[in-house]
Scaffold this active site. Structure first.
Site, short mmCIF file in Angstrom:
data_model
loop_
_atom_site.label_atom_id
_atom_site.label_comp_id
_atom_site.label_asym_id
_atom_site.label_seq_id
_atom_site.Cartn_x
_atom_site.Cartn_y
_atom_site.Cartn_z
N ASN A 390 69.86 -21.68 -128.45
CA ASN A 390 70.57 -21.41 -127.19
C ASN A 390 69.95 -20.22 -126.48
O ASN A 390 68.88 -20.34 -125.89
CB ASN A 390 72.07 -21.17 -127.48
CG ASN A 390 72.82 -20.73 -126.24
OD1 ASN A 390 72.63 -21.33 -125.19
ND2 ASN A 390 73.63 -19.70 -126.34
N GLU A 391 70.58 -19.10 -126.57
CA GLU A 391 70.14 -17.94 -125.78
C GLU A 391 69.41 -16.98 -126.71
O GLU A 391 69.88 -15.89 -127.00
CB GLU A 391 71.41 -17.29 -125.20
CG GLU A 391 71.19 -16.38 -124.04
CD GLU A 391 72.53 -15.89 -123.51
OE1 GLU A 391 73.29 -15.26 -124.27
OE2 GLU A 391 72.81 -16.14 -122.33
O1 AHR Z 1 78.76 -19.02 -120.86
C1 AHR Z 1 79.26 -18.10 -121.78
C2 AHR Z 1 78.18 -17.57 -122.72
O2 AHR Z 1 77.24 -16.84 -122.02
C3 AHR Z 1 77.38 -18.62 -123.43
O3 AHR Z 1 78.00 -19.07 -124.56
C4 AHR Z 1 76.13 -17.88 -123.79
O4 AHR Z 1 75.02 -18.75 -123.92
C5 AHR Z 1 76.00 -16.85 -122.72
O5 AHR Z 1 75.80 -15.60 -123.27
#
Ligand code: AHR
Length: 676
Positions: A390-391
């Site tokens: 993800n991030e």
């Molecule tokens: O959209 C909320 C959060 O923001 C998501 O889970 C994450 O990927 C980002 O930090």
């Protein structure tokens, strides 16, 4: 070359200048100097079609946050139906009416299955006026007059003698809204079901389950599920929420997150294989938003996975969105533990990705394709996109992405991979990742941005200076924050929506670079949110789209096929020299319409002279759809769901050049047919 830092970006496709007389107007984030008298100009080169606008350009991002999965899109009314929450009776209360004596215990001997080890034993010594258990639902249970629900339970009796369960749906004041009885017999786990029909509308009903007379029963998977689901599916989704998604006409749907993919530590990561198959065998875990924010605790937030990967794929198919699953890449959330899977132990994670491709796309004769077919979908889902992590950020991410990409590209070159550029659109993590991902010839890079409206206004030209070759951009998470990221004060107001719209004109103008985008988060329960703003809000019975929702919808429904070059001039600027009047243009090649999207982010109506340069003929009747409101602070709400929503009107145009006035604080979509 990496994308240059934003401060140095200058408008390219949309060169703006200021006329002599300036009016200064300063509002929160929309500080402008507005042009008086001389009209602005918008020149569209209708005969110079540019890049294709990807069908994936405007999508949605779904994450189970803000009780929008369990408690929202997944319409199971019973909270903790399987008694697997950390506190196994959370959501349940004992009922002991006059003269009743009994006990509730949560046991794990001879359970329903190993993934669902706990169940409730309801033992009654003296029935009195009633002994049983009541479930509070998710902020109560929403029921509508006449609506039918399936009550179902896995049950067995002790010592062989049959037992009777009485099931009631009751209002907070104790009014009985529906009731049924079920005869339970036999010592083996068996599913029993009855239909309940609500006699009145109630947003906060409860479900009560009594044992009639003395005796003992074991109960598990206690469910109250509406018959009215999207497409009337068993275990289907809440129809009004799906309708709101479908009405966005999203090009793709990203799921299941978000940070939820990563987990606070790796044991809490999202594992798609535990989310498919029979409901009772899906292994519940804590929701990472349960205890993420001390200021918004949600101790009863878990993931039942009633909404699992099969349901996500099916939803994508239903709403015509390309599925974009995101998988854990061997890293827990770097805002939490950042736990890493050693590189030499990554194979099971990569295998999960390969198996997912088979689950989604393999023939029904393949092992994972057979699992899909057994769930009722023998045809492949046709997945083309897959997110790796993800991030994430740092060299650890690159190492893991590289291992995934190598294995996946060797076996499935047809799948386009999404890689992460970290949590910010401009910091050292971003600057580190982008050039490396470029070197690795990544397919699509996922950028994230949560910032003030001014950031979005000032960065509408961000992609003008990106390299035109190499990885494409997925603006995968963004939302303008009226206060600041993670603030409880953030509002979904018009100001934020217009700032996003301005930014989206930049994405559209640069469709050769930007191929996908999605606002985040998508939905929130009014009583259960952890994060705001969100695109859609709902309670137990109602739902509405925010002004940002309508911005998304206007862009998505007016996508067009190819970009047309556009130049705006003579328009207002902010004190920092950045424009506050934005334009993008596309062409719908089938209808031969020019589609203009114009954002007037100032507090003055703005007249503009529009030149559809190169248009052979222009039909006199065009259409203007406008999103605006009296105040930048205006919002929608459950009480006023469409206060800020688009209004369409016919428009007469006099030819290839015509004048049009763009209201203050507005997004306008103009559709002009250029051929008779
Ligand atoms: O959209 C909320 C959060 O923001 C998501 O889970 C994450 O990927 C980002 O930090």
């Amino acid at each position: 070359m990496i994308p240059s830092r934003l401060a140095s970006l200058r408008p390219v496709a949309c060169a703006l200048s200021v006329v002599a007389t300036l009016l200064a107007t300063f509002t929160n984030g929309l500080a402008v100097q507005a042009a008086e008298a001389t009209p602005a100009t918008i020149k569209v080169q209708t005969d110079r079609p540019g890049a294709e606008v990807s069908p994936l350009m405007w999508g949605v991002f779904f994450e189970d946050i803000n009780y929008n999965g369990d408690g929202g899109l997944y319409p199971e009314r019973v909270k903790n139906r399987s008694f697997e929450f950390t506190e196994p009776l959370m959501g349940w209360q004992q009922i002991a009416k006059a003269g009743a004596v009994g006990t509730l215990s949560v046991l794990d001997r001879e359970p329903l299955n190993a993934n669902n080890p706990h169940y409730l034993r309801l033992a009654v010594e003296k029935a009195g006026d009633g002994f049983g258990v009541s479930n509070e639902g998710f902020f109560g249970m929403g029921v509508e007059k006449g609506a039918r629900f399936t009550f179902s339970v896995e049950a067995r009796v002790l010592q062989g003698s049959p037992a009777t369960l009485a099931v009631d749906l009751v209002s907070p004041s104790g009014q009985r809204l529906a009731g049924e009885t079920l005869r339970i017999s036999g010592g083996e786990w068996t599913r029993y079901a009855k239909t309940l029909r609500a006699s009145a509308t109630e947003p906060k009903a409860r479900l009560s389950v009594y044992l009639v007379g003395a005796g003992a029963v074991d109960l598990d998977m206690v469910s109250l599920f509406p018959e009215n689901t999207w497409k009337h599916r068993a275990n289907g989704l809440r129809p009004d929420l799906v309708q709101l998604l479908a009405d966005l006409e999203p090009g793709f749907m990203r799921f299941p997150g978000g940070c939820i993919v990563e987990g606070r530590d790796l044991s809490k990561r999202y594992q798609w294989k535990t989310t498919i198959g029979p409901l009772a065998e899906r292994k519940l875990i804590i929701n990472r938003w349960n205890d993420e924010f001390k200021h918004r605790p949600a101790p009863d937030y878990f993931q039942s996975f009633g909404l699992g990967f099969f349901e996500y794929f099916q939803l994508c198919e239903d709403i015509g969105a390309e599925p974009l699953p995101i998988l854990n890449c061997g890293m827990a959330c770097q805002f939490n533990t950042g736990e890493l899977v050693p590189l030499d132990q990554l194979d099971p994670f990569i295998q999960d990705a390969l198996d997912l491709i088979e689950f989604a796309n393999g023939p029904a004769s393949s092992p994972w394709g057979a699992r899909r077919a057994a769930m009722g979908h023998p045809q492949p889902f046709g997945m083309k996109l897959l997110g790796i992590g993800n991030e994430q950020w740092g060299p650890q991410y690159l190492e893991r992405y590289t291992a995934f990409a190598k294995a996946l590209k060797a076996r499935h070159p047809e799948i386009r991979l999404i890689s992460s550029a970290g949590p910010s659109p401009a910091d050292e993590r971003f600057d580190f990742l982008w050039p490396k991902l470029r070197e690795l010839k990544a397919d699509i890079v996922d950028e994230h941005c949560y910032d003030r409206p001014a950031w979005f206004l000032d960065n509408a030209f961000r992609y003008d200076s990106y390299p035109r070759t190499g990885p494409k951009v997925f603006m995968g998470e963004y939302a303008a924050q009226s206060d600041k990221t993670v603030s409880v004060l953030n509002r979904n107001n018009l100001e934020c929506a217009l700032a996003e719209a301005a930014y989206l004109t930049g994405l559209e103008r640069n469709a050769d670079v930007v191929t996908m985008s999605s606002y985040a988060p998508l939905m929130a329960h009014e009583e259960g949110w952890q994060w705001r703003p969100n695109l859609i809000w709902f309670d137990n019975l109602r739902a509405y789209g925010t002004p940002s929702y309508y911005v998304q919808q206007l862009f998505s429904r007016n996508r067009g096929d190819v970009v047309l070059p556009v130049q705006a001039g003579n328009a207002p600027q902010a004190a920092n020299g950045q424009p506050r009047f934005y334009a993008s243009a596309t062409c719908d090649q089938k209808t031969e319409e020019v589609i203009l999207k114009i954002v007037n982010a100032t507090e003055q109506a703005l007249e503009a002279e529009i030149d559809l340069a190169g248009a052979r003929k222009v039909k006199p009747r065009a259409q203007a759809t406008v999103l605006t409101s009296a105040q930048l602070t205006d919002e929608n709400s459950l009480a006023q769901p469409r206060k800020v929503s688009p209004v369409s009107a016919r428009l007469k145009v006099s030819g290839a050049t015509f004048r049009h006035t763009f209201p203050a604080r507005s997004l306008t979509v103009l559709r002009v047919a250029t051929n008779e």
